[in-house]
Design a protein around this motif. Sequence first.
Motif, short mmCIF file in Angstrom:
data_model
loop_
_atom_site.label_atom_id
_atom_site.label_comp_id
_atom_site.label_asym_id
_atom_site.label_seq_id
_atom_site.Cartn_x
_atom_site.Cartn_y
_atom_site.Cartn_z
N GLN A 168 74.37 9.65 34.86
CA GLN A 168 74.82 8.35 34.37
C GLN A 168 76.34 8.20 34.56
O GLN A 168 76.83 7.10 34.83
N GLN A 219 68.11 6.24 31.08
CA GLN A 219 68.28 5.39 32.26
C GLN A 219 68.75 6.24 33.44
O GLN A 219 69.63 7.09 33.31
N GLY A 220 68.17 6.02 34.60
CA GLY A 220 68.51 6.80 35.78
C GLY A 220 69.82 6.36 36.41
O GLY A 220 70.34 5.26 36.17
N GLN A 221 70.35 7.23 37.27
CA GLN A 221 71.66 6.98 37.88
C GLN A 221 71.63 5.73 38.76
O GLN A 221 72.52 4.87 38.65
N VAL A 222 70.64 5.62 39.62
CA VAL A 222 70.61 4.47 40.55
C VAL A 222 70.45 3.17 39.78
O VAL A 222 71.11 2.16 40.08
N SER A 223 69.57 3.20 38.78
CA SER A 223 69.35 1.99 37.98
C SER A 223 70.62 1.55 37.27
O SER A 223 70.96 0.36 37.24
N LEU A 224 71.36 2.51 36.71
CA LEU A 224 72.59 2.17 36.00
C LEU A 224 73.66 1.67 36.96
O LEU A 224 74.41 0.75 36.65
N THR A 225 73.74 2.27 38.15
CA THR A 225 74.72 1.80 39.15
C THR A 225 74.46 0.34 39.51
O THR A 225 75.38 -0.48 39.57
N ARG A 226 73.20 -0.01 39.73
CA ARG A 226 72.86 -1.39 40.07
C ARG A 226 73.19 -2.35 38.93
O ARG A 226 73.64 -3.48 39.15
N GLN A 227 73.01 -1.87 37.69
CA GLN A 227 73.30 -2.72 36.55
C GLN A 227 74.80 -2.94 36.38
O GLN A 227 75.24 -4.02 35.99
#
Length: 627
Positions: A535, A505-513
């Motif tokens: 991450q 999972q990418g950094q931006v995607s995990l931040t949004r989650q």
Amino acid sequence: MVPAADTDRGPHNRPGPRTRAGGRRDPVNSPSWHARIGCGNEVGGGFLVSDRHVLTCAHVVAADAPEHGVTTTVTFPGSPALGPFTATVVAHGGWHGAATDPGDLAVLALDRPVPIEPARFAPLTEAYGAEEPKLLAYGFPQHYEEGTVAEFRVTADQLIAAEWVQLEAWSAYGQPLAPGFSGAAVVHADTKEVVGMVTAADRDPRIRGGRMLPSGIMARYWPRLGELIPTPGHTRADKAELRALIARAEAAGVEASPERLYRDAVGPHGTLPPRERFGSLWEAAWYTLAESTDPTAPARFAARLADFVDTDTATRHALQRWPGGQRQPSYGQRQPSYGQPQPPYGQPAPVPAPVSRNPRVPARRWESVLVEIEHSGAGQGQFIVSVSLCRGQERHPVGERSLPRGKVKAYALERISEAYRLIDRDAHELIAFALPRQWHNNPVHTWKRSKDDPTPLGSFSPVVVMDLARRRDPMLQHKLHQAWQELDTRTTGAELHRVECGSDQGQVSLTRQLRPRTGLLGFAAPPRAARAKGQFKAGLNAPVPVILWPQTGCEGGHEPKDDCPGTSFLDAVGAYVESRAPGELPYDIWELRRDSDQEWARQVTLFWEDPRCFPEPAVGFRHSPVG
């Protein structure tokens, strides 16, 4: 103001001594401690400051040297029966001989004690003010063997060349300054307390003015004088102790910049130091006592000096406790709101536990030993290590030093131990490391407590890690406050978001989650690989208040059916932390680390940050990184 023509006159039409009813001399107005100094062809004034010491100008006794065979004599016109005293110069201000050279001060030691009460000193601001107080000088110009008085006022409270104050005549008539007044005490006309010493007269006799060396400047040149001058918040015993401790620190070979110590004590908005460099540690300490408007600055000066005393433990501890064992808050700490009841001066304000409506959260009051480590501009391998004791929003400095990486650990452990002297016996201690990003996986909780005790630090006390950059980001700190407020309202544990072994999972995607949720974040492996580091940054930016990961873990690359140590770790940590109050995790993990059956707890790094337990970080550099 009474005209001179209307005053009482003695022989030769000169003012006679004032008397009380019945003819007795008023001891307040009697110039018993004023002295006449004779050295060769020079005659000047002086004043008694102890039973054996007299102050005067260095140029009055410049000829007093053994090779010249000149004797300095001191007499006290107010007590002629005492006869003359022989005196020797025992200290001076470093005057070099020119009229404009600084340090025109000499300390004379008398051949025997004097049975006269010494002069009293006024507070440092007593010579100034909107009402322009009248000042008196008792000198010995030609034809006045018994002395005479001149009246003056201070032109302004501005120092000339950081050394003198300008004097101007009180009136257009009366005794002007002249040869024989040098070294005379300048006293407040009402209190008869000393505010300075005459050093020079204007060359043009029509000006009728001169210069005074203020008492605060005199104390820079002779440290013992600082004990006699009133300073708000510090007694004579306090100043004597500080002077002795500075002498002991110098004897121990301390190497510290007086300018940096002063700037660290007064903070970025404090009184500027003089243009010239301080000549000694005491001069910087006295400037802090005399010039700073913050009464807590001298204690910070002493505590900062203690940080550089490496070889004399007793002196270092005494400096940290000065004055009287009180610890003073650092500059920039948050002050209580107006209208709230305040504790007695010198006692720490009580710090309430974080407000919680969760019945499972006990009212624990943390007192944190905060260790901040950051890169120094002095070099790639240099780090600034700062250790403080924190009570809520109060910060009490313990030590700060710029060090190469190889010495960071030993220094931090030593200062952590010293910080425990300040922890309230009823509080719960917490050791918090605020680290740069490259140090996050440094297992600080496994550091041996000391060279004599191999116990891991994390088994001795609760230890947590924080991110130094996030600590200094106001937006993220605001979000963290909101996150903890939400956690405190929950009646069930927070959910652990798992980052499994080999997650892509990418950094931006995990931040949004993570951002809409307030929970915990767990990693199956240390954030060493590039994707794992991204991450981890996602958790910092979310911002997640609690992050956990093992020292070692699975790096991926195995079949799904294979056993994964990272998964086992997340199973164990998730089952435990989801049933606990997040605010209690430092204490809970500490207890587990002492349990030999809980291997995962000894391996876990606890990233935990509750901003309510720490003072707000300073904006920008507190000290020059290359200073």
